[in-house]
Design a protein around this motif. Structure first.
Motif, PDB file in Angstrom:
ATOM      1  N   TRP A   1      -1.112  -0.359  -5.130  1.00 20.40           N
ATOM      2  CA  TRP A   1      -0.830  -1.407  -4.134  1.00 20.40           C
ATOM      3  C   TRP A   1      -0.145  -2.639  -4.717  1.00 20.40           C
ATOM      4  O   TRP A   1      -0.196  -3.716  -4.137  1.00 20.40           O
TER       5      TRP A   1
ATOM      6  N   TYR B   1       0.813  -1.231   0.000  1.00 16.86           N
ATOM      7  CA  TYR B   1       0.000   0.000   0.000  1.00 16.86           C
ATOM      8  C   TYR B   1       0.842   1.274   0.000  1.00 16.86           C
ATOM      9  O   TYR B   1       0.314   2.379  -0.008  1.00 16.86           O
ATOM     10  N   MET B   2       2.170   1.135   0.003  1.00 17.76           N
ATOM     11  CA  MET B   2       3.022   2.314  -0.205  1.00 17.76           C
ATOM     12  C   MET B   2       3.143   2.638  -1.694  1.00 17.76           C
ATOM     13  O   MET B   2       3.596   3.719  -2.062  1.00 17.76           O
ATOM     14  N   HIS B   3       2.799   1.673  -2.534  1.00 17.40           N
ATOM     15  CA  HIS B   3       2.885   1.868  -3.978  1.00 17.40           C
ATOM     16  C   HIS B   3       1.523   2.310  -4.517  1.00 17.40           C
ATOM     17  O   HIS B   3       0.487   1.869  -4.024  1.00 17.40           O
ATOM     18  N   ARG B   4       1.545   3.124  -5.533  1.00 11.55           N
ATOM     19  CA  ARG B   4       0.299   3.395  -6.253  1.00 11.55           C
ATOM     20  C   ARG B   4      -0.272   2.058  -6.717  1.00 11.55           C
ATOM     21  O   ARG B   4       0.483   1.186  -7.157  1.00 11.55           O
TER      22      ARG B   4
END
Lengths: 348, 521
Positions: free
Chosen positions: B474, B469-472
């Motif tokens: 997810w 969820y730190m990445h666009r």
């Protein structure tokens, strides 16, 4: 303007750049101990940056300050954006709002373009002859502290017993002349309190015989603290006797008291993959730009002493740098902080 | 590397060798339940009986060494179900999570694989190599309940979340996440049981052979409200199971292997009538048992551990991955594995009982891998793609442990990043810090670029542990990794190459995955 009263003795730090692995344990130890209150979000009194790099605040080496031919020269006041960081995140939105995958963890406060360690592990050179090393930085507790002299309110002083540069926060008016004067740009502004703040060398710990958090917490045994005039101590031996630990940017004229053992590196490779035995991976000219002309001698001493150990001969320098017992890092400030009941005096 | 060390006689003596990462020194905790009652007499009785039982079980071959006896006993225990129901998860992935297609894709495999992956897998099952690993069971049994304890499989599963969410999640009736982090798997769970972080409970650091010490981690602060020590979470669940079993009059059940389990009084049985419920007493008992088993000095206790912080090991105990070090721990001497073999001439626990590099198993011969040999990485991810993605450990957290912590995020970029070489970035017009898309045949992720000349051209490096969820969108690193398993990992029934829990089994490769990198428009 403030006046510099010289102290009887001077505490100093040494960092071995061959042993620092950039783990940020010192930074985090300092942050957790001193900079958790409102107004300190962007502050990192202790930072570790990758060199070559732009550092924090960004391009601080070009901002001026310090002394030229003994004359104080005020430099630039770094902007919050140049310090960078101060990030907070949308934890609530991601974890609790029910938006699912449409919301990811994002910065909702602080700098958009920089952070205290933004250019980590980037360095310089070209593959496979690239290079970088880590440089821990804190207030240099200078012997000629431009910040003390620049303060219009006499809020800064050198402690007479140990030479730490201290700030009376009750007197500080937040004029930030100190931050302009400091060439290392290690003074931050606290917008909540309307005052400047900086590393005080963990003064309350020093008073109790406890080493600063950055030194005591270093898992790499890469940091020492001690009095410069303690001839038997590691700091004095590395700085005065063996001259293998050098100040950063001594030409800025403040007589800093944080010293660095310069980094060595493997030789570069030739295009055919063989070792270029005479070559420099980290250019000596770059090291000189940081640590001055003496760095060549320091590097030579380190190489010679390492060779001695390889031949099985004794070497005081290498024994100190290996640091067989971690208490050797503490310069006599070896009391266990857990044994002390710390008084908060209601200050929280 | 191992072959080179072997050929030059560079192991099993001081100043030589490589050190594998292995854990040991856990017998006090591992055997707590089996010893039955409090006190070190019980521990000594248990371990004496265990040693006798192992000898008895292997009495048909009196030439077996202590190491061999231990491995064989572990194998037999697995066959009998004595170690709980561990399974090599590869079979579950293959039969139920949709990996079958990927592992059969010739693009993902080495050209020396002569038949389809299916054929190798079926043959390995038919020949019974994986019976004790319950390979057959997972053709039929559909998982219904998922308990994740500190695992975060939606981040870690090589092959990515999509297969899990598409193939496994719909079958699950309940998903529970036990963790001190609010992680991505937690976001896809029905229940989250918040567990105490390391400094909020008592524990010990990983007993690694790199430092040979039992290191006590004492509780520094109380856990926040509603947060429990993971032991207490487990006991709470056991209590509830006992209570519900009584209410439903389902007091016993028989598992698939015919082993009968009794659900009456299980809380007392597991806690030695409440003796182990107290955290300090549990740790003290564990340390004292470790001393009884010879792993720690005789006077060791919680008090001693608190005083010293770390206590050096004196022995390996009876767990295989400790004994596998095959070297006596000596005070004030560096540990080097294999000294029993080199100095005491104890046979190696291999098929030939020698340091064995030649594997004359028919599959290894067919693949040309009977000796260690260099082969180019397989084309997993898409053989024509420009970059090879590798990983590594970040420096500012341990794996994913504090990856989303605000303070630690402020010590680097504060967002997930991927290293790329400066020339490669220049050629693709990628700016430092810019979001890019990393693409393979199985998926893609968005991540920021970090440009460094220390990266080999053609390589990209993504440190492990960034939370999806730190990445666009997810999707993270694991979502571009096919999770490919090499067919030779299915070999069994060959001396040392046979299944034991936690040991030899098919595992996914996540190195050198072929990817492309594109600017995000």
């Amino acid at each position: 303007m403030g006046t510099i009263t010289q102290s009887k003795r001077q505490l100093a730090w040494v960092f071995d750049l061959n042993k620092c692995i950039g783990c940020q344990t010192c930074s985090v130890a300092c942050k957790v101990l001193w900079q958790q209150d409102k107004g300190t979000e962007h502050m990192w009194w202790m930072t570790v940056n990758t060199q070559p790099g732009r550092g924090t605040p960004r391009d601080y080496e070009t901002m001026g300050g310090g002394y030229k031919d003994g004359v104080a020269t005020p430099g630039k006041l770094p902007s919050p954006e140049e310090f960078g960081g101060g990030w907070d995140y949308n934890y609530d939105e991601v974890l609790r709002s029910g938006k699912g995958r449409t919301a990811h963890l994002e910065k909702i406060a602080g700098s958009k373009t920089w952070g205290p360690n933004w250019d980590e592990d980037e360095g310089a050179g070209e593959f496979p002859n690239s290079y970088f090393f880590y440089l821990p930085r804190l207030c240099n507790h200078c012997t000629v502290p431009g910040c003390v002299e620049a303060c219009p309110n006499n809020a800064l002083s050198k402690d007479p017993e140990n030479g730490l540069v201290l700030r009376n926060e009750d007197v500080c008016q937040g004029a930030q002349m100190c931050a302009q004067a400091c060439p290392y740009k290690k003074i931050y502004f606290n917008p909540s309190l309307g005052i400047s703040q900086h590393c005080i060398g963990c003064f309350p710990r020093i008073e109790q015989g406890v080493a600063p958090a950055c030194v005591r917490q270093c898992p790499g045994r890469a940091a020492w603290i001690g009095f410069l005039d303690d001839d038997r101590g590691a700091v004095s031996k590395l700085v005065n006797k063996w001259k293998v630990a050098l100040p950063l940017h001594a030409e800025w004229g403040t007589k800093p008291n944080v010293f660095y053992v310069p980094p060595l590196a493997p030789v570069p490779l030739n295009p055919d993959g063989t070792f270029n035995e005479g070559g420099e991976r980290i250019p000596l000219s770059y090291l000189k730009s940081l640590f001055g002309e003496q760095v060549g001698g320091a590097v030579d001493t380190l190489k010679a002493e390492m060779d001695k150990r390889r031949r099985g001969e004794a070497s005081e320098v290498m024994d100190i740098l290996v640091m067989y017992k971690w208490e050797e890092a503490l310069g006599g400030f070896d009391r266990d902080p857990a044994e002390i009941v710390w008084s908060t005096n209601g200050a929280g | 590397m191992a072959l080179l060390l072997g050929l030059t006689g560079n192991w099993g003596k001081q100043g030589t060798g490589t050190r594998s990462w292995a854990i040991s020194g856990l017998d006090g905790g591992s055997f707590m339940r089996q010893k039955g009652r409090p006190g070190q007499d019980a521990a000594r009785e248990w371990v004496t009986n265990l040693a006798k039982a192992r000898r008895m079980l292997t009495a048909d071959d009196p030439t077996l060494t202590l190491e061999m006896v231990t491995y064989r006993a572990a194998q037999m225990a697995a066959e009998l179900g004595g170690l709980g129901r561990m399974i090599p998860p590869a079979f579950l992935w293959y039969y139920q999570y949709g990996y079958k297609e990927r592992w059969n894709n010739p693009d993902n495999n080495d050209p020396s694989m002569k038949r389809t992956f299916d054929e190798y897998l079926n043959e390995s099952i038919d020949r019974g190599w994986w019976d004790s690993g319950l390979a057959k069971t997972y053709r039929e049994v559909v998982p219904r309940v998922l308990f994740e304890a500190g695992g975060n499989m939606l981040r870690r599963q090589r092959g990515g979340q999509r297969l899990l969410l598409d193939k496994l999640w719909p079958d699950l009736k309940m998903i529970v996440s036990v963790d001190f982090r609010m992680n991505t798997t937690g976001m896809y769970s029905d229940y989250i049981l918040p567990a105490a972080q390391h400094y909020e409970k008592m524990g010990n650091s990983m007993p690694s052979v790199h430092h040979l010490n039992f290191v006590l981690i004492d509780q520094a602060v109380d856990p926040p409200e509603d947060v429990l020590n993971d032991y207490d979470i487990g006991i709470g669940l056991v209590r509830k199971i006992e209570e519900r079993a009584a209410a439903r009059e389902m007091l016993q059940f028989t598992d698939r292997n015919g082993v009968q389990h009794d659900l009456r009084d299980i809380t007392n049985k597991l806690s030695m009538d409440g003796f182990l419920l107290d955290e300090e007493r549990r740790m003290d008992e564990t340390i004292k048992d470790d001393a009884a088993y010879g792993i720690l000095p005789p006077d060791s206790s919680l008090d001693v551990a608190r005083q010293k912080g770390a206590i050096r090991w004196t022995g390996w105990g009876l767990v295989g991955h400790g004994l596998g070090q095959a070297s006596t721990i000596k005070p004030d001497e560096t540990h080097n594995p294999f000294r029993w073999h080199t100095e005491d001439k104890m046979p190696y626990p291999t098929l030939t009982r020698r340091a064995q590099f030649y594997i004359d198993h028919e599959w290894f011969l067919e693949a040309g891998e009977e000796f260690p040999v260099h082969k180019e990485p397989p084309g997993h991810g898409g053989p024509a793609r420009q970059f090879k993605m590798t990983s590594g450990h970040n420096r500012w957290s341990i794996h994913s442990m504090n990856m989303t912590n605000n303070i630690l995020l402020n010590t680097h970029r504060g967002e997930p990043f991927m290293f790329i070489n400066n020339r490669d970035a220049e050629a693709k017009g990628i700016e430092n810090g810019e979001w890019v898309r990393v693409i393979s045949d199985v998926g893609s992720m968005q991540i920021t670029a970090k440009i460094s000349p220390s990266v080999r051209p053609g390589q990209v490096i993504v440190y492990n542990g960034f939370e999806p969820y730190m990445h666009r969108e997810w999707y993270s690193q694991a979502d571009v990794e096919p999770g490919h398993v090499k067919w030779l990992g299915l070999v069994g029934g060959y001396g040392h190459l046979q299944y034991r829990p936690l040991q030899w089994q098919p595992v996914p490769a996540d190195r050198a995955v072929h990817v492309d990198v594109e600017k995000v428009s």
